[in-house]
Scaffold this motif. Structure first.
Motif, short mmCIF file in Angstrom:
data_model
loop_
_atom_site.label_atom_id
_atom_site.label_comp_id
_atom_site.label_asym_id
_atom_site.label_seq_id
_atom_site.Cartn_x
_atom_site.Cartn_y
_atom_site.Cartn_z
N VAL A 14 0.83 -1.20 0.00
CA VAL A 14 0.00 0.00 0.00
C VAL A 14 0.88 1.26 0.00
O VAL A 14 0.56 2.25 -0.67
CB VAL A 14 -1.00 -0.01 1.18
N LYS A 119 -6.59 0.20 -7.64
CA LYS A 119 -5.67 -0.79 -7.08
C LYS A 119 -5.27 -0.41 -5.66
O LYS A 119 -5.17 -1.26 -4.78
CB LYS A 119 -4.42 -0.91 -7.96
N LYS A 122 -7.95 -1.28 -3.12
CA LYS A 122 -7.96 -2.71 -2.77
C LYS A 122 -6.84 -3.02 -1.78
O LYS A 122 -7.05 -3.71 -0.79
CB LYS A 122 -7.79 -3.56 -4.02
N LEU A 123 -5.66 -2.49 -2.07
CA LEU A 123 -4.53 -2.69 -1.14
C LEU A 123 -4.83 -2.05 0.21
O LEU A 123 -4.48 -2.60 1.26
CB LEU A 123 -3.25 -2.10 -1.73
N GLN A 124 -5.45 -0.90 0.17
CA GLN A 124 -5.78 -0.17 1.40
C GLN A 124 -6.75 -0.98 2.26
O GLN A 124 -6.57 -1.08 3.47
CB GLN A 124 -6.39 1.18 1.02
N ARG A 125 -7.77 -1.57 1.64
CA ARG A 125 -8.73 -2.37 2.40
C ARG A 125 -8.06 -3.56 3.08
O ARG A 125 -8.30 -3.85 4.25
CB ARG A 125 -9.85 -2.85 1.50
N ASN A 126 -7.19 -4.25 2.34
CA ASN A 126 -6.48 -5.39 2.92
C ASN A 126 -5.53 -4.96 4.03
O ASN A 126 -5.42 -5.61 5.06
CB ASN A 126 -5.69 -6.14 1.84
N TRP A 127 -4.84 -3.86 3.81
CA TRP A 127 -3.91 -3.34 4.81
C TRP A 127 -4.64 -2.90 6.07
O TRP A 127 -4.16 -3.13 7.19
CB TRP A 127 -3.13 -2.17 4.19
N LEU A 129 -7.21 -4.15 7.39
CA LEU A 129 -7.59 -5.31 8.18
C LEU A 129 -6.43 -5.83 9.04
O LEU A 129 -6.65 -6.49 10.04
CB LEU A 129 -8.09 -6.43 7.27
N THR A 130 -5.22 -5.52 8.63
CA THR A 130 -4.04 -5.98 9.38
C THR A 130 -3.68 -5.08 10.55
O THR A 130 -2.87 -5.46 11.38
CB THR A 130 -2.81 -6.11 8.47
#
Length: 131
Positions: A14, A119, A122-127, A129-130
């Motif tokens: 991200v 893009k 999408k990376l931001q959403r996954n990041w 969650l971490t």
């Protein structure tokens, strides 16, 4: 740009995508400015020229917000940085859409930036969650 990065931050996808967006938005803005800097026939300036500065400012603020969210210890403050990052991404996307209506040859490059923003989201959403 040196933001005194933690060592793991350079490896975050991200963050890398945010840096790509900064470079891309600056290049597009420079290209658009060359066409929009001239005055209209009635002596007024092109209203779209201000959006070129906005996309630079908003894209430049993406990386510091990622850094701040990573460094923050408290979840409330972390969520504030994430909300700011979300607002910046949304505004940047909308300003790209607005600039596509300008009278410039550079508007052909804006879909590329919008694709990179998708893009990034999408990376931001996954990041997020971490965290």
């Amino acid at each position: 740009m040196n933001y005194n990065l933690p060592s793991h931050l350079k490896d975050l996808p991200v963050y890398q995508k945010a840096m790509d967006i900064i470079v891309l938005s600056r290049s597009i803005s420079t290209y658009l400015n060359q066409d929009l800097v001239y005055l209209n026939t009635d002596g007024s300036e092109d209203a779209y020229i201000y959006f070129t500065g906005d996309i630079i400012q908003q894209s430049t603020n993406l990386a510091p917000e990622i850094i701040n969210a990573e460094r923050e210890r408290y979840s409330d403050k972390k969520h504030q940085h994430l909300e700011t990052l979300d607002r910046l991404t949304h505004r940047l996307y909308n300003n790209c859409k607005r600039l596509e209506h300008s009278k410039s040859n550079g508007k052909d490059f804006l879909p590329i930036l919008r694709g990179e923003l998708r893009k990034f989201r999408k990376l931001q959403r996954n990041w997020m969650l971490t965290l």
